[in-house]
Design a protein around this motif. Structure first.
Motif, short mmCIF file in Angstrom:
data_model
loop_
_atom_site.label_atom_id
_atom_site.label_comp_id
_atom_site.label_asym_id
_atom_site.label_seq_id
_atom_site.Cartn_x
_atom_site.Cartn_y
_atom_site.Cartn_z
N GLN A 113 27.82 -24.20 78.38
CA GLN A 113 27.51 -25.42 79.11
C GLN A 113 28.03 -26.64 78.36
OE1 GLN A 113 23.20 -25.90 79.42
NE2 GLN A 113 22.92 -24.59 77.64
N GLU A 140 25.86 -34.89 78.76
CA GLU A 140 25.85 -34.33 80.10
C GLU A 140 24.66 -33.37 80.27
OE1 GLU A 140 27.89 -35.19 82.47
OE2 GLU A 140 29.20 -36.45 81.24
N ASN A 141 24.22 -32.80 79.17
CA ASN A 141 23.13 -31.84 79.22
C ASN A 141 22.29 -31.96 77.95
OD1 ASN A 141 21.41 -29.70 79.63
ND2 ASN A 141 22.96 -28.10 79.39
N GLU A 143 19.36 -30.19 77.60
CA GLU A 143 18.47 -29.04 77.54
C GLU A 143 19.24 -27.78 77.09
OE1 GLU A 143 16.66 -28.72 81.35
OE2 GLU A 143 15.46 -30.55 81.11
#
Length: 243
Positions: A113, A140-141, A143
């Protein structure tokens, strides 16, 4: 004849009575004139002092306004205006496709990811810094960590050993560390320890100003990262931030 003499002698006396006022009267008259003159001068002086006082107040007021204006202008010049991050479209190209294939097929990685897409800043290339900054506000992420990894970064240890893949799809042979740095308004993730050495080996690809992507993935339970260049310096959307 005697009468004529008497008349002649009396004449000066009569003329004496008609002479100008006595010295005492002159002094009194002059004193009154002097008082009137002093009163007029005092009045003129008071008026002039009043005008000067008003002028002084006006001048002081204008000076204060100028100083305040200059101070405000100087403060505006010195004050640093926070730069606002403008999120750019995520780049998907042959580089990202090759990375996907390499991680999935060669490394048998999972959970691939995108963590962040950013410009490689000058500070990211300094030996004295020896780290790659991953600003939370640009991610962007957020988590990509497990609960245990998050707990580790929040305790005194504050670091996780990770594996790193370079832009040429080569696994770096020295372990890297992921940690967090507390900033004034947020917390940033940082890749450090051997970052400068890693960057030096890949500086032909990771040039200052390049648009890079940092991806996370797993090999078993181990957290890994890949850093790739998706756009060389001088792209059409070179600026990712605006004032």
């Amino acid at each position: 004849m005697a009468d004529n003499i008497l008349m002649i002698e009396d004449a000066p006396a009569a003329r004496t009575r008609k002479r100008r006022p006595t010295i005492e009267e002159d002094d009194s008259y002059l004193l009154k004139i002097q008082k009137l003159a002093n009163a007029m001068l005092k009045s003129i002086r008071d008026n002039e002092l009043g005008l000067e006082t008003n002028k002084s107040k006006e001048t002081a007021k204008k000076r204060s306004v100028r100083m305040l204006s200059a101070s405000t202008t100087s403060a505006k010049k010195k004050r640093k205006v926070p730069r606002k991050y403008v999120r750019m479209p995520v780049v998907i190209n042959e580089v990202t496709e090759r990375l996907n294939e390499f991680v999935t097929n060669e490394l048998k990685g999972t959970e691939l990811q995108l963590v962040i897409q950013k410009r490689l800043y000058y500070s990211d290339t300094l030996q004295s810094q020896n780290r790659l900054s991953i600003p939370v506000k640009q991610m962007e992420n957020v988590e990509f960590l497990t609960t245990d990894e998050t707990r580790t970064l929040n305790n005194k240890v504050n670091k996780i050993e990770v594996l790193l893949v370079g832009p040429t799809l080569k696994v770096y042979n020295k372990p890297m560390e992921l940690t967090t740095w507390n900033m004034q308004s947020s917390v940033n993730y940082v890749l450090k320890s051997h970052w400068f050495e890693f960057w030096s080996e890949n500086r032909a690809c990771l040039k200052e100003g390049s648009k890079i992507q940092v991806w996370s993935f797993r090999r078993g339970r181990q957290l890994c990262f890949a850093v790739v260049c998706v756009e060389k310096p001088g792209g059409d959307d070179q600026e990712d931030v605006v004032a």
